[in-house]
Design a protein around this motif. Structure first.
Motif, PDB file in Angstrom:
ATOM      1  N   GLY A  86       0.075  -8.605   2.247  1.00 25.39           N
ATOM      2  CA  GLY A  86       0.443  -7.270   1.762  1.00 25.39           C
ATOM      3  C   GLY A  86      -0.659  -6.237   1.802  1.00 25.39           C
ATOM      4  N   THR A  87      -1.665  -6.432   2.668  1.00 27.06           N
ATOM      5  CA  THR A  87      -2.787  -5.487   2.679  1.00 27.06           C
ATOM      6  C   THR A  87      -2.776  -4.552   3.883  1.00 27.06           C
ATOM      7  N   GLY A  88      -1.792  -4.682   4.758  1.00 29.83           N
ATOM      8  CA  GLY A  88      -1.711  -3.820   5.936  1.00 29.83           C
ATOM      9  C   GLY A  88      -0.973  -2.529   5.639  1.00 29.83           C
ATOM     10  N   PHE A  89      -0.668  -1.825   6.695  1.00 28.24           N
ATOM     11  CA  PHE A  89      -0.001  -0.518   6.631  1.00 28.24           C
ATOM     12  C   PHE A  89       1.321  -0.598   5.864  1.00 28.24           C
ATOM     13  N   ILE A  90       2.170  -1.581   6.212  1.00 33.21           N
ATOM     14  CA  ILE A  90       3.469  -1.702   5.541  1.00 33.21           C
ATOM     15  C   ILE A  90       3.284  -2.226   4.117  1.00 33.21           C
ATOM     16  N   GLY A  91       2.428  -3.225   3.962  1.00 33.71           N
ATOM     17  CA  GLY A  91       2.218  -3.830   2.652  1.00 33.71           C
ATOM     18  C   GLY A  91       1.718  -2.843   1.612  1.00 33.71           C
ATOM     19  N   LYS A  92       0.779  -1.991   2.008  1.00 32.55           N
ATOM     20  CA  LYS A  92       0.240  -1.003   1.059  1.00 32.55           C
ATOM     21  C   LYS A  92       1.320  -0.005   0.636  1.00 32.55           C
ATOM     22  N   TYR A  93       2.162   0.360   1.585  1.00 31.75           N
ATOM     23  CA  TYR A  93       3.263   1.287   1.278  1.00 31.75           C
ATOM     24  C   TYR A  93       4.220   0.636   0.279  1.00 31.75           C
ATOM     25  N   LEU A  94       4.599  -0.627   0.551  1.00 34.41           N
ATOM     26  CA  LEU A  94       5.531  -1.317  -0.342  1.00 34.41           C
ATOM     27  C   LEU A  94       4.915  -1.537  -1.716  1.00 34.41           C
ATOM     28  N   GLU A  95       3.626  -1.864  -1.758  1.00 37.77           N
ATOM     29  CA  GLU A  95       2.964  -2.059  -3.054  1.00 37.77           C
ATOM     30  C   GLU A  95       3.073  -0.787  -3.898  1.00 37.77           C
ATOM     31  N   ARG A  96       2.761   0.350  -3.291  1.00 37.53           N
ATOM     32  CA  ARG A  96       2.821   1.617  -4.026  1.00 37.53           C
ATOM     33  C   ARG A  96       4.238   1.907  -4.525  1.00 37.53           C
ATOM     34  N   LYS A  97       5.232   1.692  -3.656  1.00 42.15           N
ATOM     35  CA  LYS A  97       6.616   2.000  -4.035  1.00 42.15           C
ATOM     36  C   LYS A  97       7.119   1.076  -5.157  1.00 42.15           C
ATOM     37  N   PHE A  98       6.767  -0.212  -5.079  1.00 45.26           N
ATOM     38  CA  PHE A  98       7.224  -1.135  -6.124  1.00 45.26           C
ATOM     39  C   PHE A  98       6.505  -0.898  -7.445  1.00 45.26           C
ATOM     40  N   LEU A  99       5.238  -0.510  -7.383  1.00 37.73           N
ATOM     41  CA  LEU A  99       4.533  -0.150  -8.625  1.00 37.73           C
ATOM     42  C   LEU A  99       5.181   1.073  -9.270  1.00 37.73           C
ATOM     43  N   GLU A 100       5.598   2.029  -8.437  1.00 34.95           N
ATOM     44  CA  GLU A 100       6.286   3.219  -8.958  1.00 34.95           C
ATOM     45  C   GLU A 100       7.600   2.847  -9.646  1.00 34.95           C
ATOM     46  N   LEU A 101       8.252   1.775  -9.158  1.00 31.18           N
ATOM     47  CA  LEU A 101       9.505   1.318  -9.773  1.00 31.18           C
ATOM     48  C   LEU A 101       9.264   0.512 -11.048  1.00 31.18           C
ATOM     49  N   GLY A 102       8.007   0.220 -11.343  1.00 30.88           N
ATOM     50  CA  GLY A 102       7.693  -0.544 -12.545  1.00 30.88           C
ATOM     51  C   GLY A 102       7.580  -2.039 -12.335  1.00 30.88           C
ATOM     52  N   TYR A 103       7.549  -2.471 -11.076  1.00 28.94           N
ATOM     53  CA  TYR A 103       7.385  -3.889 -10.776  1.00 28.94           C
ATOM     54  C   TYR A 103       5.948  -4.331 -11.017  1.00 28.94           C
TER      55      TYR A 103
END
Length: 299
Positions: A10-27
């Motif tokens: 999860g540290t690449g281009f897609i992974g970083k994007y997904l990490e940010r979005k899921f943190l915004e959702l409260g995950y």
């Protein structure tokens, strides 16, 4: 709903994007990677612990294919996909309360070079060659696990467009320097997806608990390479774009240590299953996607 998601690789281009979005959702977001600050691929107990009582596992792990296909790189490209998938599957088997959904990356490159018709999940023809062999081995490793409590979905992802990675930067540089014309014949199809829609597909599959199996993750409106370069020039207000014949691409690929297949293979992929199930794309056409990405990266 379990509010924990595990991003493997999860540290690449897609992974970083997904990490940010899921943190915004409260995950709560757990990441498995080769980087020291995350759970190590060698820490099998740590991986199983992260997966315990998680809502979703999303596996993006794999060495970049943007390299020369020599024997060492080929081995790394294959192993980095199949071995990580096996590690995750075995960790799920150890869980008392395993993730309810396991999403594994695959690639739209699994289909043959197609300039005659689009490839769908039901009627697409699997291709041949190294990249296809890797894709098949990757999916075989994934679906070899029989997991009664965990739904499995393999995403055959097209070229992902986003502001902070992928093909946007190199294409933008070509256009900026006046080299944004057709590449090779220009007739090869370019299947793509905006990174936001890839994220939205993951949420869609999370919520549609009856869905599993293989999904083409690509915009419903792929374009030819010629149209791709035209759209970039238009979005960047560049009137001139010199074409790149195949012999020139071969030289350039050698110099920058990559393969022309990444540009010349015709990937004509349609997201038939997702659309049939009711998924709608926010960025269904290339002009919408480029307007969003290029505008965003300048602002």
């Amino acid at each position: 709903m379990n509010q924990k998601v595990v991003l493997a690789g999860g540290t690449g281009f897609i992974g970083k994007y997904l990490e940010r979005k899921f943190l915004e959702l409260g995950y709560e977001v757990k990441i498995i990677s080769r980087q020291d600050r995350h759970i190590s691929w060698n820490d099998h107990a740590g991986i199983a612990d992260a997966l315990e009582a998680s809502g979703m596992l999303i596996n993006l792990a794999g060495k970049s294919v943007n390299c020369r296909y020599n024997s060492r790189n080929k081995e790394e490209i294959l192993q980095s996909r199949t071995e990580t998938t096996r590690i995750l599957g075995n960790a799920i088997l150890e869980c008392k309360n395993p993730p309810s959904l396991w999403i594994n990356s695959s690639t739209a490159t699994i289909y043959r070079h197609a300039e005659d018709r689009p490839m769908t999940e039901d009627h697409g023809e699997i291709g041949s060659g190294f990249s296809v062999d890797v894709a098949k081995a990757w999916e075989n490793a994934f679906f070899s696990f029989q997991l009664p409590q965990t739904r499995q979905a393999a995403l055959r992802i097209a070229i992902v467009l986003g502001e902070s990675g992928g093909v946007i930067h190199p294409i933008r540089n070509l256009v900026r320097f006046g080299l944004g014309g057709a590449q090779g014949s220009g007739n090869q199809m370019f299947s793509w997806i905006h990174i936001e829609d890839l994220y939205r597909i993951i949420l869609f599959l999370r919520d549609k608990e009856e869905l599993s199996g293989v999904f083409n993750c690509s915009s419903p409106h792929p374009v030819t390479n010629r149209e791709l370069m035209h759209q970039f020039r238009k979005a960047m207000n560049m009137r001139i774009g010199l074409p790149s014949p195949q012999w020139l691409l071969e030289i350039g690929a050698y110099v920058i240590k990559t393969e022309t297949e990444l540009v010349l293979k015709s990937r004509w992929v349609i997201p038939e299953r997702l659309e049939r199930e009711g998924f709608t794309f926010k960025f269904d056409t290339l002009d919408k996607a480029l307007e969003d990405i290029l505008h965003r990266s300048h602002s």
